[in-house]
Design an enzyme around this catalytic site. Structure first.
Site, PDB file in Angstrom:
ATOM      1  N   HIS A  65      -7.929  -2.078  -3.856  1.00 37.86           N
ATOM      2  CA  HIS A  65      -6.574  -1.846  -4.349  1.00 37.86           C
ATOM      3  C   HIS A  65      -6.058  -3.027  -5.164  1.00 37.86           C
ATOM      4  CE1 HIS A  65      -6.272   1.962  -2.553  1.00 37.86           C
ATOM      5  NE2 HIS A  65      -5.926   1.607  -1.323  1.00 37.86           N
ATOM      6  N   HIS A  72       0.819  -1.209   0.000  1.00 37.10           N
ATOM      7  CA  HIS A  72       0.000   0.000   0.000  1.00 37.10           C
ATOM      8  C   HIS A  72       0.854   1.261   0.000  1.00 37.10           C
ATOM      9  CE1 HIS A  72      -2.748   3.164   1.286  1.00 37.10           C
ATOM     10  NE2 HIS A  72      -3.699   2.406   0.778  1.00 37.10           N
TER      11      HIS A  72
HETATM   12 CO    CO Z   1      -5.415   3.231  -0.072  1.00 40.57          CO
END
Ligand code: CO
Length: 269
Positions: free
Chosen positions: A215, A153
């Site tokens: 994501h 991330h």
């Molecule tokens: Co994010």
């Protein structure tokens, strides 16, 4: 009073970032199942640390609790000792906030004992261990000479450095296994440069995220122009993407569970 009528005095809280996608709950449910099997005398609860995700879930009619909601309820219900296990990957803001919350609820009006388990990459030793566990969960379709690019991330804070440390450990074990970050540096552009230097033509993409959320499915593997898969394609690489979240790989789930074991051990130390 019959002991069976008492609620358990000890509890475990598993706290994940959370995701808007229903598929992403698999990782958390499996972790919960494993914790319940290992600690039959503990109540095992789950919570989502992301306010954005919780708000989205509420509008969908599937509300989820925050760590604070769960901890305050457990206090009211008579739980005295508690282990909180972070299901985050790095010790970033989400983890620090969880730690702060836990410590604020320990004391005369709170829990007698509360211990917080480290995220996946909580210290140097974790980074070494995760690097070697990662090598056991790489896509079996990968052929010699093909690269694997992990997508983490990323954070603007100091914890972002763990990605560089993990990259260095991975390089020692397999120079064709790289890691980049979605929302921080080194990002995709830096990784494309590295892949070019390495002279590979095929790249396998994997998320280093707890669950297969937005994501992984959109930003890493999606068909849209901004995804890592599309970016690698434009850069001339052939690319395959795998969605399985880190929490769904037994070997990596085992690292989080080991951190929980340490936290539970500290409760009675
Ligand atoms: Co994010």
């Amino acid at each position: 009073m019959n002991p069976e009528t008492h609620p358990a005095q000890s509890a475990i809280l598993l706290a994940a970032f959370g995701s808007r996608l229903p598929d992403a709950s698999t990782a958390l449910e499996r972790m919960r199942g494993r914790a319940m099997a290992e600690y039959p005398d503990f109540r095992v609860e789950t919570a989502l640390t992301s306010g954005t995700v919780r708000r989205h879930k509420s509008t969908q009619g599937t509300p989820e609790q925050s760590p604070e909601d769960v901890l305050r309820r457990l206090l009211r219900e008579g739980v005295r000792t508690l282990a909180v296990q972070s299901l985050h990957v790095i010790p970033g803001d989400e983890f620090r906030n969880l730690e702060r919350l836990a410590h604020s609820l320990q004391g005369p009006d709170g829990f007698e004992r509360i211990e917080v388990g480290r995220p996946l990459l909580g210290n140097r030793e974790d980074i070494r261990r995760v690097a070697s566990e990662l090598l056991t969960v790489l896509p079996p379709q990968r052929q010699p000479g093909e690269a694997v690019l992990l997508m983490g991330h990323g954070t603007r804070g100091r914890a972002n450095g763990v990605y560089a440390d993990l990259a260095a450990e991975l390089r020692l074990l397999d120079p064709l296994v790289l890691i980049g970050a979605l929302e921080a540096e080194p990002g995709l552009a830096a990784k494309v440069d590295e892949l070019r230097v390495l002279g590979v033509t095929k790249v396998h993409l994997m998320p280093l995220l707890f669950a297969r959320g937005v994501h992984a499915t959109r930003d890493m593997a999606g068909a849209g122009g901004n995804s890592w898969k599309s970016g690698l394609g434009r850069a001339g690489f052939s690319c395959e993407a795998y969605l399985k979240g880190a929490g769904e790989h037994e070997a990596l789930a085992g690292v989080w569970l080991e951190h929980l074991r340490e936290a539970v051990g500290r409760l009675s130390a």
